[in-house]
Design an enzyme around this catalytic site. Structure first.
Site, PDB file in Angstrom:
ATOM      1  N   LYS A 205       0.803  -1.221   0.000  1.00 34.03           N
ATOM      2  CA  LYS A 205       0.000   0.000   0.000  1.00 34.03           C
ATOM      3  C   LYS A 205       0.836   1.271   0.000  1.00 34.03           C
ATOM      4  O   LYS A 205       0.315   2.347  -0.267  1.00 34.03           O
ATOM      5  CB  LYS A 205      -0.974  -0.022   1.169  1.00 34.03           C
ATOM      6  CG  LYS A 205      -2.036  -1.107   1.057  1.00 34.03           C
ATOM      7  CD  LYS A 205      -3.035  -0.784  -0.037  1.00 34.03           C
ATOM      8  CE  LYS A 205      -4.145  -1.814  -0.104  1.00 34.03           C
ATOM      9  NZ  LYS A 205      -5.234  -1.404  -0.999  1.00 34.03           N
TER      10      LYS A 205
ATOM     11  N   SER B 130      -3.073 -12.382   4.194  1.00 28.46           N
ATOM     12  CA  SER B 130      -3.520 -12.313   2.795  1.00 28.46           C
ATOM     13  C   SER B 130      -2.432 -12.819   1.838  1.00 28.46           C
ATOM     14  O   SER B 130      -2.744 -13.295   0.744  1.00 28.46           O
ATOM     15  CB  SER B 130      -3.972 -10.905   2.420  1.00 28.46           C
ATOM     16  OG  SER B 130      -2.880 -10.020   2.379  1.00 28.46           O
TER      17      SER B 130
HETATM   18  C1  LIG Z   1      -2.755  -7.020   3.885  1.00 29.39           C
HETATM   19  C2  LIG Z   1      -3.612  -6.678   2.716  1.00 29.39           C
HETATM   20  N1  LIG Z   1      -3.838  -7.611   1.796  1.00 29.39           N
HETATM   21  C3  LIG Z   1      -4.625  -7.372   0.728  1.00 29.39           C
HETATM   22  C4  LIG Z   1      -5.246  -6.155   0.553  1.00 29.39           C
HETATM   23  C5  LIG Z   1      -6.131  -5.946  -0.645  1.00 29.39           C
HETATM   24  O1  LIG Z   1      -5.499  -5.141  -1.625  1.00 29.39           O
HETATM   25  P1  LIG Z   1      -6.344  -4.285  -2.649  1.00 29.39           P
HETATM   26  O2  LIG Z   1      -6.991  -3.179  -1.869  1.00 29.39           O
HETATM   27  O3  LIG Z   1      -5.351  -3.763  -3.630  1.00 29.39           O
HETATM   28  O4  LIG Z   1      -7.369  -5.187  -3.257  1.00 29.39           O
HETATM   29  C6  LIG Z   1      -5.037  -5.141   1.492  1.00 29.39           C
HETATM   30  C7  LIG Z   1      -5.727  -3.869   1.375  1.00 29.39           C
HETATM   31  O5  LIG Z   1      -5.784  -3.081   2.296  1.00 29.39           O
HETATM   32  C8  LIG Z   1      -4.193  -5.404   2.591  1.00 29.39           C
HETATM   33  O6  LIG Z   1      -3.967  -4.466   3.528  1.00 29.39           O
END
Ligand SMILES: Cc1ncc(COP(=O)(O)O)c(C=O)c1O
Length: 321
Positions: A48, A282
């Site tokens: 991010k 994630s």
């Molecule tokens: C740890 C983590 N994984 C995945 C995501 C998802 O990413 P995106 O918002 O680009 O779909 C986020 C979004 O905040 C995140 O903080």
């Protein structure tokens, strides 16, 4: 030129150009290859940081963000950390609005980086570490109220093109250049859908045959059109039960992969033990989804994934116990 080859005028210059790593230990028994982009090696320890920089610089260039104006964002912590870093070095006051359901490390880190952190209570009955769509609505309301009250510029990651552009202009092309081989597929856990959308657009432009899959929590696969059986999953940063994500281009979605909490956790632990990759829930979900694809429609092929954030962000959870 890599970012380590020259003097940077600020830490913002260290955002992006992360390593691409082949996870050859985890795939040993599977066959095929998983190429993982180590986004946890950004200065704020997540992907991010990229969108924080892009959204702020796009807004500066478009005249939407004025010198001295306050910046505000609703965040699960990672975008807020990126914004705290970027706003800090550029001299903007930054307010991060976050659910109390997200891990406390994130709030502490943002505050340490100079952000004003506003924590919003979860709905009655919600569990810590599990931020539901309802919890997120409460955070959204508070963000809107504070935006009006402070005359702030909102770096709305669900709507601003900078989210998409960061991954379309940088993450996706970096993967293509670093891989040095044909990529067959990409799978990505969706929150805003920004990294999926940006990378998928870059991949399809490079080679329309690259298949792109959205990864969702098994009990809340709303983008795949499935019924929600449990909104309270543990894969922080996405799976928010939002059926319409503005960032997503349906033409770039070739399929969906579902991952349970247990699969995401087990894979994050395997990444740490077997690959020396210390990443979060994630990232575990993305790698498990890639393993699923290697066992099914992409047998023997090459799959790209993002390692979204650092395992350090979950020391207060039971991810590592
Ligand atoms: C740890 C983590 N994984 C995945 C995501 C998802 O990413 P995106 O918002 O680009 O779909 C986020 C979004 O905040 C995140 O903080």
């Amino acid at each position: 030129m890599s970012r380590a080859d020259h003097l940077l005028s600020s830490i913002a210059g260290a955002i992006g150009n992360t390593p691409l790593i082949e996870l050859s230990r985890i795939t040993k028994e599977l066959g095929g290859r998983i190429l993982a982009k180590a986004e946890y090696m950004n200065p704020g320890f997540s992907k991010k940081d990229r969108i924080a920089l892009q959204m702020i610089e796009d807004a500066e260039n478009d005249g939407l963000l004025k010198p001295g104006q306050t910046v505000i964002e609703l965040t699960s912590g990672n975008t807020g950390t990126g914004l705290a870093i970027v706003c800090g070095v550029k001299g903007y006051h930054f307010i991060a609005v976050m659910s109390k359901g997200n891990s406390i490390e994130r709030a502490r880190m943002m505050a340490a980086l100079g952000a004003e952190v506003v924590l919003v209570n979860q709905l009655p009955g919600s569990k810590k570490g599990q931020v539901s769509g309802g919890d997120l609505e409460l955070v959204e309301k508070e963000t809107q109220r504070l935006t009006r009250e402070r005359g702030a510029f909102r770096t709305d990651q669900f709507r601003l093109k900078g989210n998409f552009r960061a991954h379309y202009l940088h993450t996706g092309p970096e993967i293509i250049n670093q891989a040095g081989c044909k990529i067959d597929a990409f799978c990505d856990f969706a929150g805003t859908g920004g990294s999926f959308a940006g990378c998928a657009a870059a991949f399809k432009e490079n080679n329309p045959a690259i298949k792109c899959y959205i990864v969702e929590p098994a009990t809340a696969a709303v983008l795949a059109g499935e019924k929600v059986t449990n909104p309270n999953h543990r894969i922080q940063g996405g799976g928010y039960l939002m059926k319409n994500l503005e960032m997503l281009n349906p033409e770039h979605i070739d399929g969906y992969v579902k991952v349970t909490d247990e699969e995401a956790v087990a894979t994050a632990r395997r990444l740490a033990k077997e690959e020396g990759v210390f990443a979060g829930f994630s990232s575990g979900a993305n790698v498990f989804a890639a393993m699923q694809l290697l066992e099914n429609e992409h047998r023997g092929q090459t799959i790209a994934v993002l390692l979204n954030d650092s395992g350090l962000k979950y020391l207060s959870t039971d991810l590592w116990v």
